[in-house]
Design an enzyme around this catalytic site. Structure first.
Site, mmCIF file in Angstrom:
data_model
loop_
_atom_site.group_PDB
_atom_site.id
_atom_site.type_symbol
_atom_site.label_atom_id
_atom_site.label_comp_id
_atom_site.label_asym_id
_atom_site.label_seq_id
_atom_site.Cartn_x
_atom_site.Cartn_y
_atom_site.Cartn_z
ATOM 1 N N ASN A 15 32.539 38.976 37.681
ATOM 2 C CA ASN A 15 31.769 37.840 38.217
ATOM 3 C C ASN A 15 30.535 38.305 38.991
ATOM 4 O OD1 ASN A 15 33.401 35.789 37.196
ATOM 5 N ND2 ASN A 15 34.864 35.999 38.885
ATOM 6 N N ASN A 50 37.776 35.149 51.033
ATOM 7 C CA ASN A 50 38.857 34.155 50.897
ATOM 8 C C ASN A 50 39.862 34.268 52.048
ATOM 9 O OD1 ASN A 50 40.303 36.437 50.325
ATOM 10 N ND2 ASN A 50 41.195 35.692 48.420
ATOM 11 N N TYR A 66 45.864 48.768 42.618
ATOM 12 C CA TYR A 66 44.659 49.073 43.407
ATOM 13 C C TYR A 66 43.846 50.165 42.716
ATOM 14 C CZ TYR A 66 41.912 50.293 47.591
ATOM 15 O OH TYR A 66 40.894 50.544 48.485
ATOM 16 N N ARG A 89 22.134 38.151 36.303
ATOM 17 C CA ARG A 89 21.322 36.925 36.278
ATOM 18 C C ARG A 89 20.189 36.966 37.295
ATOM 19 N NH1 ARG A 89 21.095 32.435 39.169
ATOM 20 N NH2 ARG A 89 22.983 32.810 40.366
#
Ligand code: NAD
Ligand code: UDP
Length: 316
Positions: free
Chosen positions: A102, A37, A148, A109
């Protein structure tokens, strides 16, 4: 078991360590999807990889779900310097915890092997020297470093629970202080601060009395260590990766002043809260299980890093 080249996702791939890791994976014939990001990462770090048909970049925040088809995942996304991770502590914690959930979901999966970039910070301010992996640590859960430290500890919990519950093929690297080219000059970490200050003949800022120790690993060694950990079968225990050679911050400052032939003087500033007094990895497991040990002497690593900062223009 991996045979030949595989498709690998590197989160935080535009950061300091991530960009070196992307390079190493490509050099070994793998396909790389770099996700970042750009919070602390820099496009300049991966600029030279753009155009390589085996390299792809996705701007994405790991706190949100991601759907890609991969065979391996290195989860490095997280600001690593105290200055950056304390700027938005809630986002730091979300990055470690939601990011782990995530990416572990993605690993579950797809059946991909997944490595977590954990940290020596999970040991907190340790009573034990050096720190072996069985040491549970001494962390302040409500201090300014907790976003953190505790985020990384929770991520480790998630990794081992996914392994126990779903048989996810996990690896956990506990990374100790690492330095080298592509550290951000403004991230406030000690090696970059001291080099930038020395090169400019500015005062060198020692926090506290400078007697605290850290053990610094050169980036090439570190990347080699996490690469070996990822490709070694069935290492279902955390592995310390770092250089077991502690040095005080005063000694580090003096070493950098000598190497840069700087006119800088030392100035003493307040020690930040919860700053660990000592840190040194016990790397017995990395030696015996991965046949890994750091090879680059600190002096050589510092010379390379000094050269990088003296030529760097740091365009963001
Ligand atoms: P860095 O700040 O240079 O790299 C982190 C990267 O993650 C950056 O590119 C940043 O933009 C990206 N990022 C941050 N939050 C994100 C999010 N929510 N979604 C997507 N991308 C995000 O730091 P680094 O030194 O390269 O550290 C990489 C990893 O290694 C981190 O997880 C860090 O905790 C761990 N680590 C580093 C050290 C060290 O000494 N460098 C020591 C221990 C652990
Ligand atoms: N430090 C320092 N001067 C600086 C920056 C850091 O004396 O300009 C000290 C800091 O207080 C800590 C050590 O150097 O004791 C390492 O700091 P860094 O932020 O690089 O890593 P970490 O504390 O996360 O190990």
């Amino acid at each position: 078991m991996y045979y030949g080249a595989v498709k690998i996702l590197v989160t935080g791939g535009a950061g300091f360590l991530g960009s070196h890791l992307c390079e190493k994976l490509l050099a070994n014939g793998h396909e790389v999807i770099c996700v970042d990001n750009f919070y602390t990462g820099n496009k300049k770090n991966i600029h030279h990889l753009i155009g390589n048909p085996k390299f792809e970049v996705i701007r994405h925040d790991v706190t949100l779900p991601l759907y890609v088809e991969v065979e391996g995942i290195f989860n490095l996304a997280c600001p690593a310097s105290p200055r950056h991770y304390q700027k938005n502590p809630v986002q730091t914690l979300k990055t470690s915890v939601h990011g782990a959930i995530n990416l572990l979901g993605l690993a579950k999966r797809t059946g991909a092997r997944i490595l977590q970039a954990s940290t020596s910070e999970i040991y907190g301010n340790p009573e034990l020297m050096p720190q072996p992996e069985f040491y549970w640590g001494r962390v302040n859960p409500i201090g300014i470093r907790a976003c953190y430290d505790e985020g990384k500890r929770a991520a480790e919990t998630l990794f081992f629970d996914y392994h126990r519950q779903y048989n996810t093929d996990i690896r956990v690297a506990r990374i100790f202080n690492t330095f080298g080219p592509r550290m951000a000059s403004d991230d406030g970490r000690v090696v970059s601060n001291f080099i930038v200050q020395s090169l400019g003949n500015k005062d060198i800022t020692i926090y506290g009395d400078g007697s605290q120790t850290r053990s610094f690993c050169y980036v090439d060694d570190l990347i080699d260590g996490i690469f070996k950990l990822f490709f070694t079968e069935k290492v279902y225990q955390p592995i310390n990766i770092g250089n077991p050679e502690p040095i005080t911050m005063i000694e580090l400052a003096e070493e950098i002043i000598a190497l840069t032939k700087s006119k800088s003087s030392l100035v003493f500033r307040e020690l930040p809260a919860d700053d660990p007094v000592q840190r040194e990895p016990d790397i017995s497991n990395a030696k015996s299980i991965l046949e890994w040990r750091p090879l680059v002497p600190r002096r050589v690593g510092l010379e390379n890093t000094i050269q990088y900062f003296s030529q760097s223009t740091e365009v963001r």
